[in-house]
Design a protein around this motif. Structure first.
Motif, mmCIF file in Angstrom:
data_model
loop_
_atom_site.group_PDB
_atom_site.id
_atom_site.type_symbol
_atom_site.label_atom_id
_atom_site.label_comp_id
_atom_site.label_asym_id
_atom_site.label_seq_id
_atom_site.Cartn_x
_atom_site.Cartn_y
_atom_site.Cartn_z
ATOM 1 N N MET A 1 0.829 -1.205 0.000
ATOM 2 C CA MET A 1 0.000 0.000 0.000
ATOM 3 C C MET A 1 0.870 1.264 0.000
ATOM 4 S SD MET A 1 -3.318 -0.509 0.218
ATOM 5 C CE MET A 1 -4.249 -2.024 0.192
ATOM 6 N N GLU A 2 0.529 2.208 -0.909
ATOM 7 C CA GLU A 2 1.291 3.445 -0.931
ATOM 8 C C GLU A 2 0.797 4.392 0.167
ATOM 9 O OE1 GLU A 2 -0.342 3.410 -4.864
ATOM 10 O OE2 GLU A 2 0.134 1.514 -3.918
ATOM 11 N N THR A 3 1.655 5.355 0.500
ATOM 12 C CA THR A 3 1.214 6.375 1.451
ATOM 13 C C THR A 3 0.485 7.456 0.664
ATOM 14 O OG1 THR A 3 3.178 5.945 2.703
ATOM 15 C CG2 THR A 3 1.995 7.966 3.226
ATOM 16 N N LEU A 4 -0.689 7.836 1.124
ATOM 17 C CA LEU A 4 -1.473 8.850 0.424
ATOM 18 C C LEU A 4 -1.879 9.937 1.399
ATOM 19 C CD1 LEU A 4 -4.062 6.640 -1.494
ATOM 20 C CD2 LEU A 4 -2.182 7.895 -2.510
ATOM 21 N N THR A 5 -2.000 11.149 0.864
ATOM 22 C CA THR A 5 -2.623 12.205 1.656
ATOM 23 C C THR A 5 -4.110 11.895 1.674
ATOM 24 O OG1 THR A 5 -1.013 13.681 0.731
ATOM 25 C CG2 THR A 5 -2.874 14.695 1.843
ATOM 26 N N ARG A 6 -4.714 11.932 2.853
ATOM 27 C CA ARG A 6 -6.125 11.594 2.951
ATOM 28 C C ARG A 6 -6.966 12.668 2.258
ATOM 29 N NH1 ARG A 6 -8.971 7.937 5.855
ATOM 30 N NH2 ARG A 6 -10.979 8.568 6.684
ATOM 31 N N THR A 7 -7.806 12.249 1.318
ATOM 32 C CA THR A 7 -8.664 13.211 0.624
ATOM 33 C C THR A 7 -10.039 13.203 1.282
ATOM 34 O OG1 THR A 7 -9.625 11.619 -0.892
ATOM 35 C CG2 THR A 7 -7.529 12.593 -1.551
ATOM 36 N N PRO A 8 -10.821 14.273 1.101
ATOM 37 C CA PRO A 8 -12.190 14.244 1.634
ATOM 38 C C PRO A 8 -12.964 13.059 1.081
ATOM 39 C CG PRO A 8 -11.601 16.448 0.902
ATOM 40 C CD PRO A 8 -10.478 15.551 0.473
ATOM 41 N N ALA A 9 -12.763 12.725 -0.198
ATOM 42 C CA ALA A 9 -13.502 11.605 -0.792
ATOM 43 C C ALA A 9 -13.113 10.290 -0.132
ATOM 44 C CB ALA A 9 -13.231 11.540 -2.291
ATOM 45 N N GLN A 10 -11.841 10.184 0.228
ATOM 46 C CA GLN A 10 -11.385 8.951 0.882
ATOM 47 C C GLN A 10 -12.118 8.762 2.214
ATOM 48 O OE1 GLN A 10 -7.207 9.106 1.569
ATOM 49 N NE2 GLN A 10 -7.105 7.095 2.527
ATOM 50 N N ALA A 11 -12.216 9.839 2.989
ATOM 51 C CA ALA A 11 -12.939 9.754 4.260
ATOM 52 C C ALA A 11 -14.409 9.421 4.017
ATOM 53 C CB ALA A 11 -12.803 11.077 5.016
ATOM 54 N N SER A 12 -14.996 10.069 2.999
ATOM 55 C CA SER A 12 -16.417 9.813 2.699
ATOM 56 C C SER A 12 -16.640 8.346 2.377
ATOM 57 C CB SER A 12 -16.866 10.623 1.481
ATOM 58 O OG SER A 12 -16.620 11.978 1.657
ATOM 59 N N PHE A 13 -15.769 7.792 1.541
ATOM 60 C CA PHE A 13 -16.024 6.433 1.055
ATOM 61 C C PHE A 13 -15.542 5.361 2.017
ATOM 62 C CE2 PHE A 13 -17.196 8.658 -2.726
ATOM 63 C CZ PHE A 13 -18.285 7.903 -3.148
ATOM 64 N N ASP A 14 -14.539 5.640 2.847
ATOM 65 C CA ASP A 14 -14.212 4.645 3.871
ATOM 66 C C ASP A 14 -15.426 4.464 4.792
ATOM 67 O OD1 ASP A 14 -11.721 3.977 2.933
ATOM 68 O OD2 ASP A 14 -10.641 5.345 4.258
ATOM 69 N N ALA A 15 -16.134 5.568 5.078
ATOM 70 C CA ALA A 15 -17.318 5.473 5.941
ATOM 71 C C ALA A 15 -18.520 4.872 5.195
ATOM 72 C CB ALA A 15 -17.669 6.862 6.477
ATOM 73 N N PHE A 16 -18.639 5.181 3.917
ATOM 74 C CA PHE A 16 -19.802 4.754 3.116
ATOM 75 C C PHE A 16 -19.660 3.292 2.657
ATOM 76 C CE2 PHE A 16 -22.339 6.195 -0.952
ATOM 77 C CZ PHE A 16 -23.462 5.511 -0.505
ATOM 78 N N ALA A 17 -18.410 2.806 2.580
ATOM 79 C CA ALA A 17 -18.132 1.505 1.945
ATOM 80 C C ALA A 17 -19.038 0.349 2.412
ATOM 81 C CB ALA A 17 -16.662 1.139 2.132
ATOM 82 N N PRO A 18 -19.274 0.188 3.723
ATOM 83 C CA PRO A 18 -20.095 -0.965 4.139
ATOM 84 C C PRO A 18 -21.540 -0.888 3.631
ATOM 85 C CG PRO A 18 -18.984 0.049 6.028
ATOM 86 C CD PRO A 18 -18.808 0.980 4.872
ATOM 87 N N HIS A 19 -21.963 0.296 3.199
ATOM 88 C CA HIS A 19 -23.362 0.491 2.805
ATOM 89 C C HIS A 19 -23.539 0.722 1.300
ATOM 90 C CE1 HIS A 19 -23.496 0.979 7.082
ATOM 91 N NE2 HIS A 19 -22.754 2.060 7.008
ATOM 92 N N TYR A 20 -22.407 0.909 0.609
ATOM 93 C CA TYR A 20 -22.462 1.374 -0.787
ATOM 94 C C TYR A 20 -23.263 0.429 -1.692
ATOM 95 C CZ TYR A 20 -20.986 2.888 -5.398
ATOM 96 O OH TYR A 20 -20.998 3.314 -6.711
ATOM 97 N N ASP A 21 -22.997 -0.865 -1.578
ATOM 98 C CA ASP A 21 -23.672 -1.799 -2.498
ATOM 99 C C ASP A 21 -25.172 -1.826 -2.254
ATOM 100 O OD1 ASP A 21 -21.287 -2.315 -3.649
ATOM 101 O OD2 ASP A 21 -21.078 -4.367 -2.900
ATOM 102 N N ARG A 22 -25.569 -1.651 -1.007
ATOM 103 C CA ARG A 22 -27.016 -1.647 -0.726
ATOM 104 C C ARG A 22 -27.650 -0.351 -1.231
ATOM 105 N NH1 ARG A 22 -28.398 -4.935 4.681
ATOM 106 N NH2 ARG A 22 -26.502 -6.151 4.806
ATOM 107 N N PHE A 23 -26.919 0.748 -1.077
ATOM 108 C CA PHE A 23 -27.486 2.032 -1.519
ATOM 109 C C PHE A 23 -27.632 2.069 -3.040
ATOM 110 C CE2 PHE A 23 -27.378 6.671 -2.303
ATOM 111 C CZ PHE A 23 -28.472 7.025 -1.532
ATOM 112 N N THR A 24 -26.726 1.367 -3.745
ATOM 113 C CA THR A 24 -26.759 1.404 -5.216
ATOM 114 C C THR A 24 -27.318 0.107 -5.803
ATOM 115 O OG1 THR A 24 -24.484 0.591 -5.326
ATOM 116 C CG2 THR A 24 -24.771 2.978 -5.366
ATOM 117 N N ALA A 25 -28.008 -0.681 -4.984
ATOM 118 C CA ALA A 25 -28.483 -2.004 -5.444
ATOM 119 C C ALA A 25 -29.366 -1.899 -6.679
ATOM 120 C CB ALA A 25 -29.228 -2.700 -4.315
ATOM 121 N N HIS A 26 -30.071 -0.766 -6.832
ATOM 122 C CA HIS A 26 -30.985 -0.624 -7.964
ATOM 123 C C HIS A 26 -30.267 -0.200 -9.249
ATOM 124 C CE1 HIS A 26 -30.375 3.297 -6.204
ATOM 125 N NE2 HIS A 26 -30.795 3.844 -7.329
#
Ligand SMILES: C[S@@+](CC[C@H](N)C(=O)[O-])C[C@H]1O[C@@H](n2cnc3c(N)ncnc32)[C@H](O)[C@@H]1O
Length: 261
Positions: A1-26
């Motif tokens: 894994m490379e070292t990355l500066t944390r982006t706002p999107a990264q924080a958004s999607f690390d939190a959203f990840a467990p729910h993403y497939d259900r939210f976009t199931a349709h």
């Protein structure tokens, strides 16, 4: 894994990840990819290895794999990449990369960045860097395919609440904009995941989603600066129909096909 500066999107999607497939199931990815495939073929695409930039949990990668194409996925969020690994299996190459600093990963017959990823870039400078990185991974003559959200989306989906309700969790997308949302502005929505705990109480997890609207003129200018030319900018309806001409007030997404200048 490379070292990355944390982006706002990264924080958004690390939190959203467990729910993403259900939210976009349709979302019907197979139908959408059939439409996009036909579009690419019209522009002379020769099917081959695909670089799926911002691959998320792999929903946009799976249809290419199903066509027998080799896919490399990359994303800035570890949480989303974990979902991609679970969906796509151990043999697909997955990389943690910020699309603004992609580097040269290889030579691909298609670079794709699909379903609401480019809009998470903060400004035109970020978009220029992302497009330049994608361009550096194109095989000679290969297309770059991506979508952006239109003004209509920021004035509707980002101006209303959307609720997905299941027994064990309730997902609430709350768009914070309104019908006066201006071209080129930045949009905010929150996603609250209410999760039923073992003791039947409810816990809330929130992610914030900040997106930038990129007007067609900005896309064209950034593409030019990145050494690309715009082959097509089509309008996509919510039901998956694609129109030749993009209308920011009518279509929910713009679909862009670019190639090296
Ligand atoms: C709405 S999801 C789409 C994921 C996938 N392409 C799909 O169709 O399901 C947007 C994705 O963009 C990723 N993303 C946002 N900004 C990024 C960046 N700067 N670099 C790489 N990935 C990024 C997020 O982590 C997220 O996985």
């Amino acid at each position: 894994m490379e070292t990355l500066t944390r982006t706002p999107a990264q924080a958004s999607f690390d939190a959203f990840a467990p729910h993403y497939d259900r939210f976009t199931a349709h979302h019907d990815y197979d139908a959408w990819l059939r439409t996009l495939e036909a579009l690419l073929l019209r522009h002379g695409w020769r099917p081959g290895a695909v670089l799926d930039v911002a691959c998320g949990t792999g929903r946009s990668s799976a249809p290419w794999l199903a066509r027998g194409l080799r896919v490399t996925g990359c994303d800035v969020s570890d949480g989303m990449l974990a979902g991609a690994r679970a969906r796509l299996g151990p043999d697909v190459e997955l990389l943690r990369r910020d699309m603004r600093a992609l580097g040269r990963i290889g030579e691909f017959a298609l670079v794709a960045c699909l379903d609401d990823a480019v809009n998470y870039l903060g400004d035109a400078g970020d978009l220029r860097e992302a497009l330049a990185g994608m361009a550096a991974n194109l095989a000679p003559g290969a297309p770059l395919l991506f979508d952006t959200n239109t003004l209509a989306t920021y004035r509707s989906f980002f101006a209303t609440a959307t609720v997905v309700e299941e027994d064990d969790r309730v997902l609430v997308w709350n768009g914070r904009e309104d019908s006066s949302f201006a071209a080129g502005a930045s949009a905010l929505a929150t996603l609250d995941a209410f999760i039923r705990a073992a003791d039947a109480s409810w816990e809330r997890e929130r992610s914030e989603h900040v997106q930038r609207h990129f007007p067609p003129g900005t896309i064209a200018a950034c593409a030019r600066d990145a050494g690309l030319r715009v082959l097509a900018g089509h309008g996509l309806h919510l039901d998956g129909r694609l129109d030749e001409a993009l209308d920011e007030d009518v279509h929910t997404k713009a679909v862009w096909v670019l190639a090296a200048a």
